[in-house]
Structures are given as structure tokens and as C-alpha cells.
Design a protein around this motif. Structure first.
Motif, mmCIF file in Angstrom:
data_model
loop_
_atom_site.group_PDB
_atom_site.id
_atom_site.type_symbol
_atom_site.label_atom_id
_atom_site.label_comp_id
_atom_site.label_asym_id
_atom_site.label_seq_id
_atom_site.Cartn_x
_atom_site.Cartn_y
_atom_site.Cartn_z
ATOM 1 N N ILE A 52 0.860 -1.184 0.000
ATOM 2 C CA ILE A 52 0.000 0.000 0.000
ATOM 3 C C ILE A 52 0.895 1.232 0.000
ATOM 4 C CG2 ILE A 52 -0.252 0.176 2.520
ATOM 5 C CD1 ILE A 52 -3.230 0.542 0.237
ATOM 6 N N HIS A 53 0.497 2.258 -0.730
ATOM 7 C CA HIS A 53 1.258 3.503 -0.780
ATOM 8 C C HIS A 53 0.640 4.519 0.174
ATOM 9 C CE1 HIS A 53 3.572 2.170 -4.214
ATOM 10 N NE2 HIS A 53 2.463 1.937 -4.898
ATOM 11 N N MET A 54 1.267 5.680 0.247
ATOM 12 C CA MET A 54 0.805 6.787 1.071
ATOM 13 C C MET A 54 0.714 8.023 0.185
ATOM 14 S SD MET A 54 2.861 8.427 4.346
ATOM 15 C CE MET A 54 2.573 7.071 5.464
ATOM 16 N N VAL A 55 -0.296 8.861 0.422
ATOM 17 C CA VAL A 55 -0.396 10.139 -0.278
ATOM 18 C C VAL A 55 -0.462 11.225 0.789
ATOM 19 C CG1 VAL A 55 -2.918 10.028 -0.547
ATOM 20 C CG2 VAL A 55 -1.577 11.422 -2.106
ATOM 21 N N LYS A 56 0.259 12.324 0.553
ATOM 22 C CA LYS A 56 0.361 13.389 1.554
ATOM 23 C C LYS A 56 0.457 14.736 0.858
ATOM 24 C CE LYS A 56 2.553 14.520 5.891
ATOM 25 N NZ LYS A 56 1.421 15.316 6.251
ATOM 26 N N LEU A 57 -0.200 15.745 1.457
ATOM 27 C CA LEU A 57 -0.080 17.105 0.946
ATOM 28 C C LEU A 57 1.320 17.624 1.236
ATOM 29 C CD1 LEU A 57 -3.393 18.821 2.106
ATOM 30 C CD2 LEU A 57 -2.911 17.740 -0.078
ATOM 31 N N CYS A 58 1.880 18.312 0.285
ATOM 32 C CA CYS A 58 3.190 18.939 0.449
ATOM 33 C C CYS A 58 2.913 20.418 0.759
ATOM 34 C CB CYS A 58 4.013 18.755 -0.822
ATOM 35 S SG CYS A 58 5.764 18.997 -0.567
ATOM 36 N N VAL A 59 2.595 20.689 2.018
ATOM 37 C CA VAL A 59 2.141 22.002 2.454
ATOM 38 C C VAL A 59 3.260 23.035 2.313
ATOM 39 C CG1 VAL A 59 1.216 23.305 4.413
ATOM 40 C CG2 VAL A 59 0.525 20.935 4.044
ATOM 41 N N GLY A 60 2.901 24.194 1.760
ATOM 42 C CA GLY A 60 3.849 25.292 1.626
ATOM 43 C C GLY A 60 4.737 25.207 0.402
ATOM 44 N N VAL A 61 4.501 24.219 -0.439
ATOM 45 C CA VAL A 61 5.293 24.037 -1.652
ATOM 46 C C VAL A 61 4.378 24.246 -2.851
ATOM 47 C CG1 VAL A 61 6.604 22.368 -3.012
ATOM 48 C CG2 VAL A 61 6.912 22.470 -0.547
ATOM 49 N N ALA A 62 4.821 25.078 -3.796
ATOM 50 C CA ALA A 62 3.978 25.439 -4.931
ATOM 51 C C ALA A 62 4.303 24.680 -6.210
ATOM 52 C CB ALA A 62 4.089 26.940 -5.189
ATOM 53 N N SER A 63 5.466 23.993 -6.258
ATOM 54 C CA SER A 63 5.846 23.326 -7.496
ATOM 55 C C SER A 63 6.807 22.171 -7.202
ATOM 56 C CB SER A 63 6.520 24.309 -8.460
ATOM 57 O OG SER A 63 7.787 24.692 -7.950
ATOM 58 N N PHE A 64 6.928 21.291 -8.190
ATOM 59 C CA PHE A 64 7.898 20.191 -8.096
ATOM 60 C C PHE A 64 9.299 20.745 -7.875
ATOM 61 C CE2 PHE A 64 11.071 17.539 -10.160
ATOM 62 C CZ PHE A 64 10.840 16.299 -9.575
ATOM 63 N N GLU A 65 9.633 21.805 -8.603
ATOM 64 C CA GLU A 65 10.970 22.391 -8.515
ATOM 65 C C GLU A 65 11.253 22.947 -7.121
ATOM 66 O OE1 GLU A 65 9.757 21.805 -12.535
ATOM 67 O OE2 GLU A 65 8.764 23.033 -11.006
ATOM 68 N N GLU A 66 10.229 23.523 -6.482
ATOM 69 C CA GLU A 66 10.414 24.047 -5.135
ATOM 70 C C GLU A 66 10.673 22.915 -4.139
ATOM 71 O OE1 GLU A 66 8.111 26.792 -1.821
ATOM 72 O OE2 GLU A 66 7.343 26.753 -3.877
ATOM 73 N N LEU A 67 9.940 21.819 -4.265
ATOM 74 C CA LEU A 67 10.188 20.667 -3.399
ATOM 75 C C LEU A 67 11.596 20.147 -3.612
ATOM 76 C CD1 LEU A 67 9.349 18.461 -1.408
ATOM 77 C CD2 LEU A 67 8.367 17.210 -3.342
ATOM 78 N N GLU A 68 11.993 20.057 -4.842
ATOM 79 C CA GLU A 68 13.327 19.571 -5.181
ATOM 80 C C GLU A 68 14.417 20.471 -4.580
ATOM 81 O OE1 GLU A 68 14.563 17.287 -9.171
ATOM 82 O OE2 GLU A 68 14.093 19.414 -9.427
#
Length: 141
Positions: free
Chosen positions: A2-18
Motif C-alpha cells: 500500500i502507498h501513502m499520499v500526503k499534501l506537500c504544504v507550503g510548496v507550490a511546485s515540483f521544482e520548489e520541493l526539489e
């Protein structure tokens, strides 16, 4: 599995998370002595055994699942005040997925493998990502 899904709060884009993912473990003083990334959440999954080493956490960014990281293990953590948490210890690589719309929710949710968005192929380019994002917003994929 089973996988998990979670909100990435405070991040607006893939590049910002990276751009800041390498700093996350240090925010909580979590040092697992490896090339891993750590996210701390309040609840330990009851289905932990199904997840460690085989599942991924799918990140919801700006209303869409955009990427995932492999979950290596889930470690219990207790803070100085006695509150229990779960450290999600992940592989450092972010893997882009086909954008998939997801409404806001609190905490994390389980995600069945058959419901998980597929990874973007290595031969995908920026234009096809934009088209996939548009199709996802329209509810067509």
C-alpha cells in the motif's frame, strides 16, 4: 503493498520541493546517518509492514499528485514532551508522476497501487507534462 499520499504544504511546485528537500531532516534533528530524506508526521501507519521498502509517498503539490519518493522505512520518534510521531525515511530521488488532481485533506491517506498515478516516462518532455497537467485538471486522466 500500500502507498501513502500526503499534501506537500507550503510548496507550490515540483521544482520548489526539489530545491529544499535536502534540508528537511535537519529541521527536526532527525539524523539517520544515510543519504535519505525524512518527513515527520503525527501518526504511524497501521499497515507499516506493507509499506517499508516497497511503497512510495505520493506528494500532492498545488492540488495535484506530481511526484513520489520511495519509502525505505518508518521509524517511531518521541519528542522531549513525550509526543509520539512517525519519521518517514525516504530515498532522496523524486520521481515525477503523471499529474493527478487531489482535493485537500489532513494528514496522510493510504493509496492503493492500482489508484496511484503512473510515473512519467524518461522520454517525456515539458510539453507533454503541461498537456498531462491540463488533462488532469479537466478530469480526463
Amino acid at each position: 503493498m500500500i502507498h501513502m499520499v500526503k499534501l506537500c504544504v507550503g510548496v507550490a511546485s515540483f521544482e520548489e520541493l526539489e530545491s529544499y528537500r535536502n534540508e528537511r531532516a535537519h529541521w527536526w534533528g532527525a539524523d539517520y546517518g544515510e543519504d535519505v530524506h525524512v518527513h515527520r508526521t503525527r501518526m504511524m501507519p497501521k499497515r507499516r509492514e506493507e509499506m517499508e521498502g516497497v511503497s512510495s509517498i505520493y506528494w500532492v503539490i498545488a492540488g495535484q499528485v506530481l511526484c513520489r519518493q520511495q519509502i525505505l522505512r518508518l521509524a517511531p520518534y518521541t519528542d522531549a514532551e513525550g509526543k509520539d510521531y512517525c519519521d518517514i525515511i525516504m530515498a532522496p530521488d523524486l520521481i515525477r508522476t503523471v499529474p493527478y488532481p487531489k482535493r485537500p485533506f489532513q494528514g496522510w491517506r493510504y493509496l492503493r497501487p492500482e489508484d496511484a498515478p503512473p510515473d512519467v516516462g524518461a522520454n517525456e518532455n515539458g510539453n507533454s507534462m503541461e498537456i498531462a497537467a491540463d488533462l488532469a485538471r479537466l478530469g480526463l486522466i
